[in-house]
Write a protein that holds these residues in place. Structure first.
Motif, PDB file in Angstrom:
ATOM      1  N   LEU A   1       0.839  -1.205   0.000  1.00  0.00           N
ATOM      2  CA  LEU A   1       0.000   0.000   0.000  1.00  0.00           C
ATOM      3  C   LEU A   1       0.876   1.256   0.000  1.00  0.00           C
ATOM      4  O   LEU A   1       0.624   2.203  -0.757  1.00  0.00           O
ATOM      5  CB  LEU A   1      -0.919  -0.008   1.231  1.00  0.00           C
ATOM      6  N   ASP A   2       1.904   1.243   0.824  1.00  0.00           N
ATOM      7  CA  ASP A   2       2.813   2.398   0.852  1.00  0.00           C
ATOM      8  C   ASP A   2       3.514   2.574  -0.497  1.00  0.00           C
ATOM      9  O   ASP A   2       3.768   3.698  -0.934  1.00  0.00           O
ATOM     10  CB  ASP A   2       3.852   2.218   1.964  1.00  0.00           C
ATOM     11  N   MET A   3       3.799   1.462  -1.124  1.00  0.00           N
ATOM     12  CA  MET A   3       4.438   1.539  -2.438  1.00  0.00           C
ATOM     13  C   MET A   3       3.490   2.203  -3.444  1.00  0.00           C
ATOM     14  O   MET A   3       3.914   3.048  -4.249  1.00  0.00           O
ATOM     15  CB  MET A   3       4.796   0.124  -2.896  1.00  0.00           C
ATOM     16  N   MET A   4       2.238   1.827  -3.395  1.00  0.00           N
ATOM     17  CA  MET A   4       1.276   2.450  -4.319  1.00  0.00           C
ATOM     18  C   MET A   4       1.147   3.941  -4.037  1.00  0.00           C
ATOM     19  O   MET A   4       1.058   4.758  -4.958  1.00  0.00           O
ATOM     20  CB  MET A   4      -0.088   1.763  -4.195  1.00  0.00           C
ATOM     21  N   LEU A   5       1.140   4.288  -2.757  1.00  0.00           N
ATOM     22  CA  LEU A   5       1.047   5.707  -2.413  1.00  0.00           C
ATOM     23  C   LEU A   5       2.282   6.462  -2.885  1.00  0.00           C
ATOM     24  O   LEU A   5       2.218   7.660  -3.172  1.00  0.00           O
ATOM     25  CB  LEU A   5       0.890   5.868  -0.895  1.00  0.00           C
TER      26      LEU A   5
ATOM     27  N   LYS B   1       0.481  10.887   5.948  1.00  0.00           N
ATOM     28  CA  LYS B   1       1.919  10.828   6.229  1.00  0.00           C
ATOM     29  C   LYS B   1       2.731  10.888   4.934  1.00  0.00           C
ATOM     30  O   LYS B   1       3.814  11.457   4.890  1.00  0.00           O
ATOM     31  CB  LYS B   1       2.250   9.549   6.995  1.00  0.00           C
ATOM     32  N   ALA B   2       2.185  10.288   3.900  1.00  0.00           N
ATOM     33  CA  ALA B   2       2.946  10.217   2.649  1.00  0.00           C
ATOM     34  C   ALA B   2       2.840  11.505   1.840  1.00  0.00           C
ATOM     35  O   ALA B   2       3.807  11.911   1.182  1.00  0.00           O
ATOM     36  CB  ALA B   2       2.455   9.033   1.813  1.00  0.00           C
ATOM     37  N   HIS B   3       1.709  12.145   1.885  1.00  0.00           N
ATOM     38  CA  HIS B   3       1.491  13.293   1.003  1.00  0.00           C
ATOM     39  C   HIS B   3       1.180  14.590   1.735  1.00  0.00           C
ATOM     40  O   HIS B   3       0.975  15.623   1.102  1.00  0.00           O
ATOM     41  CB  HIS B   3       0.357  12.981   0.013  1.00  0.00           C
ATOM     42  N   GLY B   4       1.082  14.549   3.028  1.00  0.00           N
ATOM     43  CA  GLY B   4       0.916  15.766   3.795  1.00  0.00           C
ATOM     44  C   GLY B   4      -0.450  16.400   3.694  1.00  0.00           C
ATOM     45  O   GLY B   4      -0.624  17.569   4.039  1.00  0.00           O
ATOM     46  N   LYS B   5      -1.425  15.653   3.226  1.00  0.00           N
ATOM     47  CA  LYS B   5      -2.788  16.181   3.145  1.00  0.00           C
ATOM     48  C   LYS B   5      -3.758  15.001   3.225  1.00  0.00           C
ATOM     49  O   LYS B   5      -3.363  13.848   2.967  1.00  0.00           O
ATOM     50  CB  LYS B   5      -3.002  16.954   1.846  1.00  0.00           C
TER      51      LYS B   5
END
Lengths: 570, 108
Positions: free
Chosen positions: A437-441, A478-482
């Protein structure tokens, strides 16, 4: 401890919760034992003090009444063993008497008799308790119970202990059972019966699901010959040049990809499948006996997204199924058929030839292929399809694994998504769900925001692996800040009116980063930190080398874009 | 998401003229939905985005039915939870935080 147990239960980890509970019970038992030991020590002290007091009173009375040995001082002192040793009463209490009084004293005799009576009673009952019992507990039991009770306890001690442990564990077992029951309640939600009522020309008419089984006809259809979307885009003239790149390596991060309308094959039912009929025989030969026996299970029905597709059911697969049936003629008995029917619902099967191929791959290779297929499904589904790719794949006979995956995905048949998700479950270790999932994000969602299709599929994947929207939103933030936008509704003008409009054309670097040329250095620094976090290698240590390499490439791409944007800013 | 193509009785690859005709027919019975469908499907960007989502909803409807609902139905019938695939237990841990069944019913 209770917090830990609740956390485990909330995260659906009843096994760990029970482990915690067991540890808790052990700790409770140990604490109880220590407490009893301490209590026993105090008890022994008080009893010894009482004995000493009684002894003193006896001695005083004896002195007064008999006037014997007036010159000899009598020192009544507590033995040293009392303060230091908890295991006492029987031996030490008699020792008290012998140490502090002379044996010929009547009062002493009385005290000794009194104490030794208890000691005799205790020593007689000690044998009934298990020898491995801690001394503190044993002495406490002996203090409070009479001989008959001690015998009862000694005889049934193990059972009593088990009963106490069961009572301690019962609440947690009930909580775990309640959690399972809560999940089962979901089955009362709308099901297939009211979800898809077959109607004529209904695009969601999947046919009767309980028909006798044939392995699903080929659905790894070649994409339509032309990538002509609904808006009439034509294939790129450089189709031949893109062929090798498009069929031999991943192009998930390819800068040259453009967003296109979906191929006609997606919206034109019945145009595919027929070309692959001849190839299916080859595929079925590769099926081992286990595959064949599973392929004959009555659960897998030809489920097609469009009613027209039913006519394209593959005769080769059907014939292979017949062959499989002949191999397993013993399974034709009514009992065997009934047994198969009863287990059918619990044995999901791939519905496409592509799915069978995924299904048969070894674990690591299958995990890599399944992840790659889902990445392509999301990316192509969002419209990031290289012009001419579909045509190139359709005209290629030699397909490597990447090309095979791309071709299957570009058909956009519902069965392919089914098989991809099934393969993810089949091949991925559950520990890999979140890193994937983190990879997709990290590699699918760029700085300009998540596309509607990406949003939809990420949400479904999050539910599919059991983490839900809340956890997905947390990781997205966490990944994109929004925050992750709500589930898209492109059928509603209200939703469209809330979408930002792209006023001006941005450079590829700025579009990737989701900023315009006016972004300052502080903004770029924040974006760099977010990108570094998204691509940090330690977050993907559970994935394979192939996936980590893909993430490293994505990171390089972001760094190049950031450097480019920095030059514009400065 | 509403299946506008089913609502209008047209195919997903219908020409704009067909969309206009279908919307006009629908306008008599449901003017609001007809206007919504017209605004979405007659705009190139919106229509393309809608078509992409339509494909995904179609796929999810089938996948959800096969992988999730049947499994829950099996559990409700008292069969063991989770499934087996080649001997490997495929535990169903689906967490329906997006109300997929409701959305897919609406899509139908």
């Amino acid at each position: 401890m209770n917090q830990l147990v609740h956390i485990c239960l909330r995260k659906k980890l009843p096994g760990i919760a029970l482990d915690f509970n067991f540890a808790f019970a052990c700790a409770l038992g140990l604490g109880l034992n220590l407490s009893l030991g301490t209590f026993n020590s105090a008890l022994a002290l008080s009893q010894t003090d009482s004995a000493a007091l009684m002894l003193a009173q006896s001695v005083t009375a004896n002195d007064t009444n008999s006037n014997a040995n007036n010159d000899q001082p009598r020192i009544i002192s507590r033995p040293q063993t009392i303060a230091t040793d908890n295991d006492l009463l029987s031996a030490e209490s008699s020792q008290i008497v012998s140490d502090t009084t002379s044996p010929e004293q009547p009062a002493t005799q009385s005290t000794q008799t009194q104490v030794s009576t208890g000691s005799a009673q205790e020593s007689g009952s000690t044998n009934t308790l298990p020898q491995w019992l801690p001394g503190g507990l044993k002495n406490t039991l002996e203090s409070y119970l009479d001989a008959a009770q001690l015998e009862f306890v000694g005889r049934y001690f193990v059972w009593l202990l088990a009963g106490v442990a069961a009572i301690c564990l019962l609440p947690f077992f009930l909580m775990a059972t309640a959690a399972d029951r809560k999940r089962a309640v979901y089955s009362e939600a709308p099901t297939s019966q009211n979800l898809h009522t077959p109607e004529k020309n209904d695009p969601l008419d999947f046919g009767e699901l309980d028909l006798p089984d044939t392995v699903q006809a080929d659905t790894e259809a070649k994409p339509n010959q032309q990538v002509t979307g609904s808006t009439g885009q034509t294939p790129d003239a450089t189709t031949d040049s893109t062929l090798s790149a498009g069929t031999s390596e991943l192009d998930l991060l390819d800068e040259t990809q453009v967003t296109t309308d979906l191929p006609d094959s997606i919206t034109s039912p019945g145009a595919d499948s027929l070309n692959d009929v001849a190839d299916l025989h080859e595929a079925t030969i590769a099926l081992d006996e286990a595959s064949l026996s599973e392929a004959t299970a009555p659960a897998s029905q030809p489920i097609t997204g469009e009613s027209d597709d039913r006519s394209t059911a593959d005769s080769a697969i059907t014939s292979s199924t017949a062959a499989a049936n002949s191999l397993h003629s013993e399974s034709d008995s009514p009992a065997a058929i009934q047994a198969q029917a009863s287990t059918a619902v619990q044995q999901p099967q791939p519905l496409t030839r592509f799915g069978l191929w995924l299904y048969d791959l070894p674990q690591d290779e299958g995990a890599r292929a399944a992840m790659e297929a889902f990445l392509y499904w999301v990316r192509y589904g969002a419209g990031h399809i290289k012009p001419g790719l579909a045509e190139a794949l359709a005209t290629t006979d030699e397909l490597d694994d990447h090309a095979r995956i791309k071709r299957a995905v570009l058909s956009f048949r519902p069965e392919v998504l089914h098989d991809i998700l099934l393969s993810l479950k089949m091949h991925l270790d559950p520990k890999q769900y979140m890193p994937f999932l983190d990879m997709m994000l990290a590699i699918l969602v760029n700085g300009s925001g998540v596309k509607p299709v990406e949003n939809l599929l990420l949400r479904y994947y999050a539910d599919f692996i059991g983490i839900g929207s809340e956890q997905l939103d947390f990781r997205y933030r966490k990944a994109h800040g929004k925050p992750l936008p709500s589930i898209p509704r492109p059928d509603r003008m209200k939703w469209w009116n809330q979408q930002p409009t792209a006023d001006k054309q941005l450079s590829p670097a700025h579009e990737l980063l989701g900023i315009d040329e006016s972004a300052d250095a502080q903004t770029l620094d924040r974006i760099r930190r977010l990108a570094d976090f998204r691509h940090s290698p330690e977050r993907f240590s559970l994935l394979g080398e192939h996936e980590r390499a893909l993430i490293a490439r994505s990171r390089e791409k972001y760094h190049a874009a950031l450097d480019s944007a920095m030059q514009v800013t400065s | 998401m509403i299946n506008l193509f089913t609502l209008l009785g047209i195919g997903a690859d219908s020409e704009p003229a067909s969309v206009i005709n279908a919307c006009n027919e629908l306008r008599e019975s449901d003017p609001f939905l007809a206007q919504e469908a017209s605004d979405v499907l007659l705009n190139r960007e919106r229509a393309n985005s809608y078509r992409q989502m339509h494909v995904q909803f179609k796929a999810l409807a089938m996948t959800h039915q096969r992988l999730v609902e049947e499994d829950y139905a099996a559990q409700a019938e008292g069969k063991a939870g989770g499934r087996r695939l080649r001997g490997k237990k495929i535990s169903n841990q689906f967490k329906d935080t997006n109300h997929w069944s409701r959305r897919l019913v609406e899509f139908k």
